[in-house]
Design a protein around this motif. Structure first.
Motif, PDB file in Angstrom:
ATOM      1  N   SER A   1       1.481  -6.044  -2.899  1.00  8.78           N
ATOM      2  CA  SER A   1       1.211  -6.364  -1.651  1.00  8.78           C
ATOM      3  C   SER A   1       2.670  -6.165  -0.838  1.00  8.78           C
ATOM      4  CB  SER A   1       0.901  -7.712  -1.403  1.00  8.78           C
ATOM      5  OG  SER A   1      -0.426  -7.927  -1.931  1.00  8.78           O
ATOM      6  N   LEU A   2       3.758  -6.590  -1.369  1.00 10.75           N
ATOM      7  CA  LEU A   2       5.050  -6.458  -0.594  1.00 10.75           C
ATOM      8  C   LEU A   2       5.539  -5.023  -0.569  1.00 10.75           C
ATOM      9  CD1 LEU A   2       7.162  -9.265  -2.462  1.00 10.75           C
ATOM     10  CD2 LEU A   2       6.380  -9.042  -0.106  1.00 10.75           C
ATOM     11  N   ASN A   3       5.296  -4.203  -1.449  1.00 17.24           N
ATOM     12  CA  ASN A   3       5.597  -2.661  -1.471  1.00 17.24           C
ATOM     13  C   ASN A   3       4.784  -2.146   0.060  1.00 17.24           C
ATOM     14  OD1 ASN A   3       7.454  -2.287  -3.216  1.00 17.24           O
ATOM     15  ND2 ASN A   3       5.884  -1.955  -4.671  1.00 17.24           N
ATOM     16  N   THR A   4       3.453  -2.529   0.119  1.00 12.76           N
ATOM     17  CA  THR A   4       2.518  -2.073   1.084  1.00 12.76           C
ATOM     18  C   THR A   4       2.875  -2.553   2.430  1.00 12.76           C
ATOM     19  OG1 THR A   4       0.622  -2.010  -0.489  1.00 12.76           O
ATOM     20  CG2 THR A   4       0.190  -1.716   1.851  1.00 12.76           C
ATOM     21  N   LEU A   5       3.396  -3.727   2.318  1.00 16.55           N
ATOM     22  CA  LEU A   5       3.987  -4.403   3.767  1.00 16.55           C
ATOM     23  C   LEU A   5       5.059  -3.907   4.125  1.00 16.55           C
ATOM     24  CD1 LEU A   5       3.658  -6.793   5.851  1.00 16.55           C
ATOM     25  CD2 LEU A   5       5.008  -8.242   4.410  1.00 16.55           C
TER      26      LEU A   5
ATOM     27  N   LEU B   1       5.939  -0.815   3.257  1.00 15.36           N
ATOM     28  CA  LEU B   1       5.659   0.776   3.665  1.00 15.36           C
ATOM     29  C   LEU B   1       4.941   0.575   5.341  1.00 15.36           C
ATOM     30  CD1 LEU B   1       5.244   3.581   3.108  1.00 15.36           C
ATOM     31  CD2 LEU B   1       2.834   2.702   2.266  1.00 15.36           C
ATOM     32  N   ALA B   2       4.279  -0.540   5.475  1.00 13.46           N
ATOM     33  CA  ALA B   2       3.700  -0.745   7.009  1.00 13.46           C
ATOM     34  C   ALA B   2       4.668  -0.895   7.711  1.00 13.46           C
ATOM     35  CB  ALA B   2       2.576  -1.488   7.087  1.00 13.46           C
ATOM     36  N   SER B   3       5.963  -1.570   7.559  1.00 13.25           N
ATOM     37  CA  SER B   3       6.889  -1.653   8.360  1.00 13.25           C
ATOM     38  C   SER B   3       7.635  -0.784   8.681  1.00 13.25           C
ATOM     39  CB  SER B   3       7.842  -2.945   7.760  1.00 13.25           C
ATOM     40  OG  SER B   3       8.938  -3.192   8.445  1.00 13.25           O
ATOM     41  N   ARG B   4       7.910   0.038   7.626  1.00 15.54           N
ATOM     42  CA  ARG B   4       8.749   1.422   7.790  1.00 15.54           C
ATOM     43  C   ARG B   4       7.932   2.340   8.742  1.00 15.54           C
ATOM     44  NH1 ARG B   4      13.370   2.576   7.654  1.00 15.54           N
ATOM     45  NH2 ARG B   4      12.912   4.522   7.002  1.00 15.54           N
ATOM     46  N   ILE B   5       6.720   2.476   8.272  1.00 14.68           N
ATOM     47  CA  ILE B   5       5.750   3.564   9.208  1.00 14.68           C
ATOM     48  C   ILE B   5       5.999   3.037  10.780  1.00 14.68           C
ATOM     49  CG2 ILE B   5       3.629   4.392   9.824  1.00 14.68           C
ATOM     50  CD1 ILE B   5       2.979   4.056   6.705  1.00 14.68           C
ATOM     51  N   HIS B   6       5.877   1.738  10.669  1.00 14.08           N
ATOM     52  CA  HIS B   6       5.735   1.391  12.143  1.00 14.08           C
ATOM     53  C   HIS B   6       7.092   1.493  12.744  1.00 14.08           C
ATOM     54  CE1 HIS B   6       6.413  -1.704  15.254  1.00 14.08           C
ATOM     55  NE2 HIS B   6       5.352  -1.359  15.963  1.00 14.08           N
ATOM     56  N   GLY B   7       8.244   1.238  12.328  1.00 15.77           N
ATOM     57  CA  GLY B   7       9.616   1.275  12.535  1.00 15.77           C
ATOM     58  C   GLY B   7      10.011   2.752  12.953  1.00 15.77           C
TER      59      GLY B   7
ATOM     60  N   GLU C   1      -2.960  10.459   0.410  1.00 21.16           N
ATOM     61  CA  GLU C   1      -3.261   9.651  -0.718  1.00 21.16           C
ATOM     62  C   GLU C   1      -1.838   8.827  -0.779  1.00 21.16           C
ATOM     63  OE1 GLU C   1      -3.799  11.380  -4.456  1.00 21.16           O
ATOM     64  OE2 GLU C   1      -5.432  12.512  -3.613  1.00 21.16           O
ATOM     65  N   LEU C   2      -1.686   8.019   0.568  1.00 17.43           N
ATOM     66  CA  LEU C   2      -0.388   7.454   0.563  1.00 17.43           C
ATOM     67  C   LEU C   2      -0.396   5.915  -0.234  1.00 17.43           C
ATOM     68  CD1 LEU C   2       2.119   7.470   2.498  1.00 17.43           C
ATOM     69  CD2 LEU C   2       1.021   6.265   4.206  1.00 17.43           C
ATOM     70  N   THR C   3      -1.559   5.495  -0.422  1.00 14.41           N
ATOM     71  CA  THR C   3      -1.477   4.269  -1.184  1.00 14.41           C
ATOM     72  C   THR C   3      -2.313   4.465  -2.655  1.00 14.41           C
ATOM     73  OG1 THR C   3      -3.730   3.630   0.220  1.00 14.41           O
ATOM     74  CG2 THR C   3      -1.534   2.876   0.975  1.00 14.41           C
ATOM     75  N   SER C   4      -2.311   3.703  -3.464  1.00 14.55           N
ATOM     76  CA  SER C   4      -2.916   3.812  -4.692  1.00 14.55           C
ATOM     77  C   SER C   4      -4.274   3.763  -4.857  1.00 14.55           C
ATOM     78  CB  SER C   4      -2.058   3.142  -5.817  1.00 14.55           C
ATOM     79  OG  SER C   4      -2.042   1.851  -5.472  1.00 14.55           O
ATOM     80  N   GLY C   5      -4.916   2.717  -3.896  1.00 13.46           N
ATOM     81  CA  GLY C   5      -6.383   2.386  -4.070  1.00 13.46           C
ATOM     82  C   GLY C   5      -6.855   1.972  -2.860  1.00 13.46           C
ATOM     83  N   SER C   6      -8.197   1.571  -2.820  1.00 13.97           N
ATOM     84  CA  SER C   6      -8.764   1.359  -1.556  1.00 13.97           C
ATOM     85  C   SER C   6      -8.328   0.035  -0.887  1.00 13.97           C
ATOM     86  CB  SER C   6     -10.224   1.427  -1.630  1.00 13.97           C
ATOM     87  OG  SER C   6     -10.722   0.539  -2.660  1.00 13.97           O
TER      88      SER C   6
ATOM     89  N   GLU D   1      -6.421  -0.403   2.610  1.00 15.84           N
ATOM     90  CA  GLU D   1      -7.136  -1.431   3.671  1.00 15.84           C
ATOM     91  C   GLU D   1      -5.979  -2.403   3.981  1.00 15.84           C
ATOM     92  OE1 GLU D   1     -10.010  -1.180   5.327  1.00 15.84           O
ATOM     93  OE2 GLU D   1     -10.188   0.621   4.200  1.00 15.84           O
ATOM     94  N   PHE D   2      -5.398  -2.975   3.111  1.00 10.53           N
ATOM     95  CA  PHE D   2      -4.241  -3.846   3.412  1.00 10.53           C
ATOM     96  C   PHE D   2      -3.300  -3.253   4.359  1.00 10.53           C
ATOM     97  CE2 PHE D   2       0.104  -6.128   2.284  1.00 10.53           C
ATOM     98  CZ  PHE D   2      -0.460  -7.274   2.947  1.00 10.53           C
ATOM     99  N   LEU D   3      -2.866  -1.910   4.027  1.00 12.09           N
ATOM    100  CA  LEU D   3      -1.991  -1.041   4.707  1.00 12.09           C
ATOM    101  C   LEU D   3      -2.445  -1.018   6.281  1.00 12.09           C
ATOM    102  CD1 LEU D   3       0.614   0.740   5.112  1.00 12.09           C
ATOM    103  CD2 LEU D   3      -0.765   2.524   4.342  1.00 12.09           C
ATOM    104  N   LYS D   4      -3.432  -0.501   6.501  1.00 14.13           N
ATOM    105  CA  LYS D   4      -4.155  -0.373   7.863  1.00 14.13           C
ATOM    106  C   LYS D   4      -4.024  -1.628   8.614  1.00 14.13           C
ATOM    107  CE  LYS D   4      -7.302   2.990   6.441  1.00 14.13           C
ATOM    108  NZ  LYS D   4      -8.829   3.439   6.000  1.00 14.13           N
TER     109      LYS D   4
END
Length: 172
Positions: free
Chosen positions: A6-10, A12-18, A73-78, A82-85
């Protein structure tokens, strides 16, 4: 999904947005410059017109990011996807924090704009963006300029793809 994932995905989302938030003012200026050079821009756009463009760009970029995430395939699973989105929606909604002063929910407003684009009654997101820009900034409301659609394809989409390529490199 465990806490570390969860922290890695969060992150990643922060980096993409930044990365994309840093590019938005530049993309905004480039689009206005392209419309000026074409001669279709109002002589001197008023601040509310420029503000409406600046408010619309995060919506379009969010749509493009979500579409690109579906293709890669940016994330390892669905569940992680969904959490990333959902994190990205929250981050992009931060561009509309002024709506809190009007007692409106930025996420609800953002999702309403996304829904308008994805409705598809006028075509894909690039065409809808062209119609929006033509109505807000140009003198040719009846015949939308193709410059915004080309701009999305040639400038914005590569920026989105670059951010999606670069962001995972900074995982912790």
């Amino acid at each position: 999904m465990d806490l570390a994932a969860s922290l890695n995905t969060l992150h990643l989302a922060s980096r993409i947005h930044g990365l994309l938030a840093a590019a938005m003012p530049r993309l905004n200026r480039r689009l206005v410059r392209a419309l000026k050079q074409n001669g279709s821009l109002f002589r001197r756009p008023k601040p509310p017109q420029l503000e409406s463009l600046a408010n619309e760009l995060p919506v379009l970029i969010l749509i493009l990011v979500l579409q690109e995430i579906e293709k890669t395939e940016l994330t390892s699973g669905s569940e992680e996807s969904e959490f990333l989105k959902s994190c990205l929606v929250q981050f992009f909604a931060s561009h509309y924090v002024a709506l809190y002063l009007e007692h409106k929910d930025p996420i609800k407003e953002l999702l309403a704009r996304v829904d308008w684009y994805l409705d598809g009654s006028e075509g894909p997101a690039e065409v809808m963006f062209s119609r929006f820009v033509s109505g807000a900034l140009t003198e040719r409301m009846d015949e939308p300029s193709d410059i915004p659609a080309r701009f999305v394809t040639e400038k914005v989409l590569p920026e989105v793809r670059h951010a999606l390529d670069l962001a995972p490199r900074y995982r912790f």
